[in-house]
Design an enzyme around this catalytic site. Sequence first.
Site, PDB file in Angstrom:
ATOM      1  N   VAL A 110      51.278  15.138  52.597  1.00  0.00           N
ATOM      2  CA  VAL A 110      49.963  15.568  52.159  1.00  0.00           C
ATOM      3  C   VAL A 110      49.510  16.733  53.021  1.00  0.00           C
ATOM      4  O   VAL A 110      49.830  16.800  54.216  1.00  0.00           O
ATOM      5  CB  VAL A 110      48.957  14.392  52.245  1.00  0.00           C
ATOM      6  CG1 VAL A 110      48.742  13.939  53.677  1.00  0.00           C
ATOM      7  CG2 VAL A 110      47.642  14.728  51.575  1.00  0.00           C
ATOM      8  N   SER A 111      48.805  17.671  52.424  1.00  0.00           N
ATOM      9  CA  SER A 111      48.159  18.711  53.209  1.00  0.00           C
ATOM     10  C   SER A 111      47.008  18.076  53.988  1.00  0.00           C
ATOM     11  O   SER A 111      46.307  17.198  53.469  1.00  0.00           O
ATOM     12  CB  SER A 111      47.600  19.805  52.292  1.00  0.00           C
ATOM     13  OG  SER A 111      48.617  20.438  51.556  1.00  0.00           O
ATOM     14  N   THR A 115      46.201  23.146  52.986  1.00  0.00           N
ATOM     15  CA  THR A 115      45.607  23.541  54.255  1.00  0.00           C
ATOM     16  C   THR A 115      45.522  25.058  54.353  1.00  0.00           C
ATOM     17  O   THR A 115      44.606  25.592  54.989  1.00  0.00           O
ATOM     18  CB  THR A 115      46.424  22.976  55.424  1.00  0.00           C
ATOM     19  OG1 THR A 115      46.545  21.560  55.254  1.00  0.00           O
ATOM     20  CG2 THR A 115      45.752  23.260  56.751  1.00  0.00           C
ATOM     21  N   ALA A 116      46.451  25.757  53.741  1.00  0.00           N
ATOM     22  CA  ALA A 116      46.403  27.216  53.725  1.00  0.00           C
ATOM     23  C   ALA A 116      45.085  27.693  53.118  1.00  0.00           C
ATOM     24  O   ALA A 116      44.427  28.602  53.650  1.00  0.00           O
ATOM     25  CB  ALA A 116      47.593  27.766  52.932  1.00  0.00           C
ATOM     26  N   HIS A 163      55.439  27.948  52.730  1.00  0.00           N
ATOM     27  CA  HIS A 163      56.865  27.632  52.632  1.00  0.00           C
ATOM     28  C   HIS A 163      57.723  28.856  52.981  1.00  0.00           C
ATOM     29  O   HIS A 163      57.362  29.676  53.816  1.00  0.00           O
ATOM     30  CB  HIS A 163      57.208  27.073  51.255  1.00  0.00           C
ATOM     31  CG  HIS A 163      56.464  25.810  50.910  1.00  0.00           C
ATOM     32  ND1 HIS A 163      56.261  24.787  51.818  1.00  0.00           N
ATOM     33  CD2 HIS A 163      55.876  25.405  49.746  1.00  0.00           C
ATOM     34  CE1 HIS A 163      55.593  23.806  51.226  1.00  0.00           C
ATOM     35  NE2 HIS A 163      55.343  24.153  49.984  1.00  0.00           N
TER      36      HIS A 163
END
Length: 289
Positions: free
Chosen positions: A71-72, A124-125, A162
């Site tokens: 999970v983020s 999160t980014a 990524h």
Amino acid sequence: MSQEKSAVASAQAVTDISIAHSPDSDDAFMFYGLATNKVRVPGYRFTHTLCDIEALNRRAREEAFYDVTAVSFHAYPYIQKDYALMGCGGSVGEGYGPMVVSSRRLSPEDLSRIRIAVPGTLTTAYLALKIFNPDVETVVVPFDQIIPEILAGKYEAGLIIHEGQLTYSSSGLHRVLDLGIWWREQTGLVLPLGGNAIRRSLGAEQHKIISKALRDSIQHALDHREQALEYAMQFARDLDTTLANRFVSMYVNDRTLDYGDDGREAVRRLLDMGHKAGIIPLDPQVDWV
């Protein structure tokens, strides 16, 4: 007890644990031991589902279906009632992280004037970008389509995660902002990106067993790097072995075995800042097993 009855009893004693994670080289490397049965836990069987991180974020929020799910960290407050964070399996940026890249040279100040393709609003980014500049305009694009759509002229800039962090320059794109660098300059901390969450209903004893299994899987990959990397290469989009090894090293390391006190503080700080900025409506309650 007869041999037949013993076999039946043994089969009935197996506990199935569902694990969901991203089809990325770093996650594949991390789960190599468990996915290939190099790491075994008597009485437990682990099944793996691979799905992109934004889909996992939303699935965890809507269904709480998997026993363990990647999970983020941005998504964690939305699932904190059903899940706790595991103390291992996290990915953090040590002075690096998601980047905003563009088709032409831009400054970070220019980002207020354009639309930015982002890989999902629970990543999160995205959270870090909105903390950096709450006024940026964004549009959600699948993470693996962001670079192609910038190159096609659909968007001037995109937020990449990524493997794109290592390949964007080969496509002729320019880095506008590295959120991992910005975060370290602001806080002095690593940028926590994603971790593994475990269903609270499993209970303390299973939490302990499953956490050890994941930690053993990570350690096995680190100890058998060549074999684990060979396995992970099937998920290394557009990376040769050298770049895949570099990418895995960025996000699977000693921090993945244990965040450390400063790593855990970074998670709390990130979510608190997101809450205070009004990006996260819920009060984050970070809870580790």
